[in-house]
Design a protein around this motif. Structure first.
Motif, mmCIF file in Angstrom:
data_model
loop_
_atom_site.group_PDB
_atom_site.id
_atom_site.type_symbol
_atom_site.label_atom_id
_atom_site.label_comp_id
_atom_site.label_asym_id
_atom_site.label_seq_id
_atom_site.Cartn_x
_atom_site.Cartn_y
_atom_site.Cartn_z
ATOM 1 N N ASP A 49 -7.858 -2.179 -76.602
ATOM 2 C CA ASP A 49 -8.195 -3.049 -77.723
ATOM 3 C C ASP A 49 -6.950 -3.746 -78.264
ATOM 4 O O ASP A 49 -6.988 -4.931 -78.625
ATOM 5 C CB ASP A 49 -8.891 -2.259 -78.832
ATOM 6 C CG ASP A 49 -10.337 -1.943 -78.501
ATOM 7 O OD1 ASP A 49 -10.921 -2.691 -77.689
ATOM 8 O OD2 ASP A 49 -10.873 -0.955 -79.011
ATOM 9 N N ASP A 50 -5.834 -3.016 -78.338
ATOM 10 C CA ASP A 50 -4.583 -3.630 -78.779
ATOM 11 C C ASP A 50 -4.142 -4.710 -77.800
ATOM 12 O O ASP A 50 -3.649 -5.772 -78.194
ATOM 13 C CB ASP A 50 -3.488 -2.564 -78.905
ATOM 14 C CG ASP A 50 -3.820 -1.515 -79.941
ATOM 15 O OD1 ASP A 50 -4.099 -1.884 -81.095
ATOM 16 O OD2 ASP A 50 -3.813 -0.319 -79.600
ATOM 17 N N TYR B 292 -6.141 -6.477 -75.804
ATOM 18 C CA TYR B 292 -7.039 -7.619 -75.973
ATOM 19 C C TYR B 292 -6.633 -8.456 -77.187
ATOM 20 O O TYR B 292 -6.616 -9.693 -77.144
ATOM 21 C CB TYR B 292 -8.479 -7.145 -76.167
ATOM 22 C CG TYR B 292 -9.087 -6.436 -74.979
ATOM 23 C CD1 TYR B 292 -8.656 -6.669 -73.683
ATOM 24 C CD2 TYR B 292 -10.107 -5.502 -75.150
ATOM 25 C CE1 TYR B 292 -9.209 -6.024 -72.600
ATOM 26 C CE2 TYR B 292 -10.678 -4.833 -74.074
ATOM 27 C CZ TYR B 292 -10.219 -5.088 -72.809
ATOM 28 O OH TYR B 292 -10.778 -4.440 -71.753
ATOM 29 N N ARG B 293 -6.306 -7.767 -78.291
ATOM 30 C CA ARG B 293 -5.934 -8.496 -79.504
ATOM 31 C C ARG B 293 -4.648 -9.296 -79.302
ATOM 32 O O ARG B 293 -4.541 -10.436 -79.749
ATOM 33 C CB ARG B 293 -5.772 -7.521 -80.673
ATOM 34 C CG ARG B 293 -7.103 -7.081 -81.293
ATOM 35 C CD ARG B 293 -6.884 -6.329 -82.602
ATOM 36 N NE ARG B 293 -6.290 -5.035 -82.373
ATOM 37 C CZ ARG B 293 -7.003 -3.916 -82.211
ATOM 38 N NH1 ARG B 293 -8.318 -3.969 -82.215
ATOM 39 N NH2 ARG B 293 -6.396 -2.754 -82.041
ATOM 40 N N SER B 294 -3.679 -8.706 -78.593
ATOM 41 C CA SER B 294 -2.434 -9.417 -78.364
ATOM 42 C C SER B 294 -2.653 -10.640 -77.477
ATOM 43 O O SER B 294 -2.058 -11.700 -77.702
ATOM 44 C CB SER B 294 -1.391 -8.490 -77.717
ATOM 45 O OG SER B 294 -1.716 -8.196 -76.376
#
Length: 309
Positions: free
Chosen positions: A297-298, A300-302
């Motif tokens: 998830d981190d 994907y967010r980056s």
């Protein structure tokens, strides 16, 4: 039975002295799967927008990305179920429509005949891939043992548990020892026994030389499989590398839970320093501490920030 490795290049002889030789240069193995610039549209929807991916013999690639990123469409093109609008696909040097015997596919959604037993499914798919008589019987026994299905071989698929059905589905992809395995979320909703049986079998097949594309949302599975990652977004691969390479430098999270039930959460790329500071500044009794490492998830967010989302 192991998948044969590509032939070694011929030995090169040096001419620096009489009878002298030098060892042959090691060349990288040719990819089993080579996909370049795939495009596919459904009306106004662009499912693939320049999808490019290469997978070597013995490599497990974890194909990750949010729903709608193009993962399943990619699997359908490579397995020969649909044709791309553009781009190229090579499976061991062949067009996917003439190389289906080289590919094993376990689709995201179960596709079993309820009245067929596990044995009948395995014999059907093994036979379609060219296995006959003793070789087919041996392959059925081997896959059933690997996936812990031996005691269920003569049970109709409709009477299997969800986890047993998942294993039977995977067995139809594995039965003929394909050079390329396409596993689309094979452990979705699976129980621990099913998950472990599948992971162990996939690892062994890769060790025997198969190239594997494994789509999942579970980073822990890909870590256990020692997989490289390919991150799909908007129908193309936007990041490629090991989990360590792609997650390095991304912030994790430190969370303090206090005895009164409240929490203090902080995103950080220095969990040790952040935790020391949080504990030093805590004015209430701390009930628990949780340090979370960066995850998918981190990542994907980056990538969303870099891509302008």
């Amino acid at each position: 039975m192991k998948i044969p490795a590509p032939p070694s290049p011929p030995t090169q002889r040096a001419t620096s002295g009489p009878g002298s030789t030098r060892p042959p240069e090691k060349r990288p193995a040719e990819p089993v799967l080579e996909v370049t610039g795939l495009t596919k549209r459904y009306g106004d929807v662009e499912a693939l927008g320049g999808f490019t991916l290469s997978v070597a013999p013995g490599e497990i690639v974890g194909l990750v990305g949010h729903n709608g990123a193009g993962k399943t469409t990619f699997v359908e093109v490579v397995s020969g179920l649909i044709r791309a609008d553009g781009g190229t696909v090579s499976v061991a040097g062949h067009d996917p429509h003439t190389a289906r015997h080289l590919v094993g596919v376990s689709p995201q959604h179960l596709a079993l005949y309820p009245s067929f037993t596990v044995r009948e499914h395995l014999k059907l798919f093994g036979g379609l891939s060219g296995l006959r008589r003793g070789a087919l019987s041996d392959a059925v026994d081997e896959v059933a043992a690997d996936l812990r299905l031996t005691e269920f071989l003569d049970r109709p698929a409709g009477f299997l548990s969800g986890g047993q059905q998942r294993r039977a589905q995977a067995g139809t992809a594995l039965i003929h020892r394909p050079a390329l395995l396409l596993l689309d979320e094979p452990t979705a909703g699976a129980d621990p026994e099913t998950r472990q049986a599948l992971l162990d079998t996939v690892r062994r097949r890769a060790d025997d030389g198969a190239a594997v594309v494994y789509t999942t949302h579970y980073l822990a599975e890909l870590t256990e499989l020692d997989a490289t990652l390919a991150v799909a977004k908007r129908g193309r691969v936007v990041a490629r590398g090991t989990a360590a390479e792609l997650l390095t430098g991304l912030p994790g999270e430190v969370r303090l839970t206090f005895e009164d039930g409240t929490e203090d959460r902080r995103s950080t790329d220095d969990p040790t320093g952040t935790l020391v500071g949080m504990l030093a500044g805590a004015s209430r009794p701390v009930a628990s501490v949780d340090v979370r490492k960066p995850d998918l998830d981190d990542l994907y967010r980056s990538l969303a920030v870099l891509d302008g989302d």
